[in-house]
Design a protein around this motif. Structure first.
Motif, PDB file in Angstrom:
ATOM      1  N   GLU A 170       0.831  -1.202   0.000  1.00 40.33           N
ATOM      2  CA  GLU A 170       0.000   0.000   0.000  1.00 40.33           C
ATOM      3  C   GLU A 170       0.867   1.254   0.000  1.00 40.33           C
ATOM      4  OE1 GLU A 170      -2.546  -0.362   3.364  1.00 40.33           O
ATOM      5  OE2 GLU A 170      -3.532  -2.150   2.604  1.00 40.33           O
ATOM      6  N   LEU A 171       1.955   1.219   0.752  1.00 43.83           N
ATOM      7  CA  LEU A 171       2.845   2.376   0.793  1.00 43.83           C
ATOM      8  C   LEU A 171       3.502   2.612  -0.557  1.00 43.83           C
ATOM      9  CD1 LEU A 171       4.552   1.948   4.276  1.00 43.83           C
ATOM     10  CD2 LEU A 171       2.795   3.583   3.624  1.00 43.83           C
ATOM     11  N   LEU A 172       3.839   1.529  -1.250  1.00 48.19           N
ATOM     12  CA  LEU A 172       4.452   1.666  -2.561  1.00 48.19           C
ATOM     13  C   LEU A 172       3.485   2.309  -3.551  1.00 48.19           C
ATOM     14  CD1 LEU A 172       6.892   1.046  -4.369  1.00 48.19           C
ATOM     15  CD2 LEU A 172       5.837  -1.167  -4.857  1.00 48.19           C
ATOM     16  N   VAL A 173       2.231   1.923  -3.505  1.00 56.68           N
ATOM     17  CA  VAL A 173       1.220   2.509  -4.399  1.00 56.68           C
ATOM     18  C   VAL A 173       1.027   3.985  -4.091  1.00 56.68           C
ATOM     19  CG1 VAL A 173      -1.233   2.454  -5.013  1.00 56.68           C
ATOM     20  CG2 VAL A 173       0.043   0.314  -4.795  1.00 56.68           C
ATOM     21  N   LEU A 174       0.969   4.350  -2.816  1.00 55.20           N
ATOM     22  CA  LEU A 174       0.802   5.759  -2.445  1.00 55.20           C
ATOM     23  C   LEU A 174       2.022   6.580  -2.862  1.00 55.20           C
ATOM     24  CD1 LEU A 174      -0.825   5.457   1.095  1.00 55.20           C
ATOM     25  CD2 LEU A 174      -1.897   6.224  -1.025  1.00 55.20           C
ATOM     26  N   TYR A 175       3.203   6.003  -2.703  1.00 59.21           N
ATOM     27  CA  TYR A 175       4.428   6.704  -3.091  1.00 59.21           C
ATOM     28  C   TYR A 175       4.459   6.941  -4.603  1.00 59.21           C
ATOM     29  CZ  TYR A 175       9.416   7.620  -3.753  1.00 59.21           C
ATOM     30  OH  TYR A 175      10.622   8.169  -4.117  1.00 59.21           O
ATOM     31  N   LEU A 176       4.147   5.933  -5.378  1.00 60.29           N
ATOM     32  CA  LEU A 176       4.147   6.088  -6.830  1.00 60.29           C
ATOM     33  C   LEU A 176       3.049   7.049  -7.290  1.00 60.29           C
ATOM     34  CD1 LEU A 176       4.834   2.421  -8.007  1.00 60.29           C
ATOM     35  CD2 LEU A 176       6.414   4.363  -8.031  1.00 60.29           C
ATOM     36  N   ALA A 177       1.898   7.022  -6.639  1.00 55.86           N
ATOM     37  CA  ALA A 177       0.806   7.942  -6.995  1.00 55.86           C
ATOM     38  C   ALA A 177       1.208   9.386  -6.694  1.00 55.86           C
ATOM     39  CB  ALA A 177      -0.452   7.580  -6.240  1.00 55.86           C
ATOM     40  N   LEU A 236       4.264  10.527  -6.723  1.00 56.99           N
ATOM     41  CA  LEU A 236       5.247  10.912  -7.740  1.00 56.99           C
ATOM     42  C   LEU A 236       4.578  11.308  -9.047  1.00 56.99           C
ATOM     43  CD1 LEU A 236       8.139   8.314  -7.276  1.00 56.99           C
ATOM     44  CD2 LEU A 236       8.153  10.751  -6.710  1.00 56.99           C
ATOM     45  N   VAL A 237       3.522  10.589  -9.418  1.00 54.24           N
ATOM     46  CA  VAL A 237       2.791  10.917 -10.634  1.00 54.24           C
ATOM     47  C   VAL A 237       2.111  12.257 -10.505  1.00 54.24           C
ATOM     48  CG1 VAL A 237       0.802  10.232 -12.050  1.00 54.24           C
ATOM     49  CG2 VAL A 237       2.480   8.512 -11.335  1.00 54.24           C
ATOM     50  N   VAL A 238       1.527  12.565  -9.327  1.00 51.65           N
ATOM     51  CA  VAL A 238       0.856  13.841  -9.103  1.00 51.65           C
ATOM     52  C   VAL A 238       1.870  14.980  -9.147  1.00 51.65           C
ATOM     53  CG1 VAL A 238      -0.413  15.213  -7.378  1.00 51.65           C
ATOM     54  CG2 VAL A 238      -1.079  12.850  -7.862  1.00 51.65           C
ATOM     55  N   ILE A 239       3.027  14.782  -8.511  1.00 51.66           N
ATOM     56  CA  ILE A 239       4.062  15.812  -8.493  1.00 51.66           C
ATOM     57  C   ILE A 239       4.586  16.052  -9.918  1.00 51.66           C
ATOM     58  CG2 ILE A 239       6.418  16.322  -7.707  1.00 51.66           C
ATOM     59  CD1 ILE A 239       5.672  14.942  -5.067  1.00 51.66           C
ATOM     60  N   ALA A 240       4.777  14.968 -10.662  1.00 45.08           N
ATOM     61  CA  ALA A 240       5.260  15.117 -12.039  1.00 45.08           C
ATOM     62  C   ALA A 240       4.228  15.804 -12.913  1.00 45.08           C
ATOM     63  CB  ALA A 240       5.619  13.744 -12.613  1.00 45.08           C
ATOM     64  N   ALA A 241       2.951  15.574 -12.659  1.00 44.83           N
ATOM     65  CA  ALA A 241       1.897  16.208 -13.457  1.00 44.83           C
ATOM     66  C   ALA A 241       1.773  17.682 -13.145  1.00 44.83           C
ATOM     67  CB  ALA A 241       0.565  15.509 -13.197  1.00 44.83           C
ATOM     68  N   MET A 242       2.122  18.108 -11.955  1.00 42.13           N
ATOM     69  CA  MET A 242       2.012  19.510 -11.558  1.00 42.13           C
ATOM     70  C   MET A 242       3.128  20.352 -12.198  1.00 42.13           C
ATOM     71  SD  MET A 242       1.240  18.911  -7.679  1.00 42.13           S
ATOM     72  CE  MET A 242       0.340  19.900  -6.709  1.00 42.13           C
ATOM     73  N   GLN A 243       4.217  19.752 -12.522  1.00 40.31           N
ATOM     74  CA  GLN A 243       5.334  20.542 -13.052  1.00 40.31           C
ATOM     75  C   GLN A 243       5.314  20.649 -14.526  1.00 40.31           C
ATOM     76  OE1 GLN A 243       9.059  19.291 -11.459  1.00 40.31           O
ATOM     77  NE2 GLN A 243       8.323  19.402  -9.376  1.00 40.31           N
TER      78      GLN A 243
END
Length: 60
Positions: A44-51, A53-60
């Motif tokens: 579960e932590l791995l999924v939250l971490y990857l999600a 990262l995707v949100v942070i990458a989408a914001m930039q």
């Protein structure tokens, strides 16, 4: 001859009934115990971490 046949038949009946049982102990199988295992939260932590990262990458 008839007495011999009757005697053999009686002996056959007695021996088959005598061999019907066994002196061995009965085999009793142990019951099967099924336990539910809990999964670790690392998946579960791995999924939250990857999600995140995707949100942070989408914001930039």
């Amino acid at each position: 001859m008839k007495k011999l046949t009757l005697a053999l038949f009686a002996a056959a009946l007695m021996t088959t009934s005598a061999q019907a049982g066994s002196y061995a102990d009965p085999v009793i199988e142990a019951p099967v115990i099924v336990e539910d295992t809990t999964s670790s939260s690392s998946g579960e932590l791995l999924v939250l971490y990857l999600a995140s990262l995707v949100v942070i990458a989408a914001m930039q």
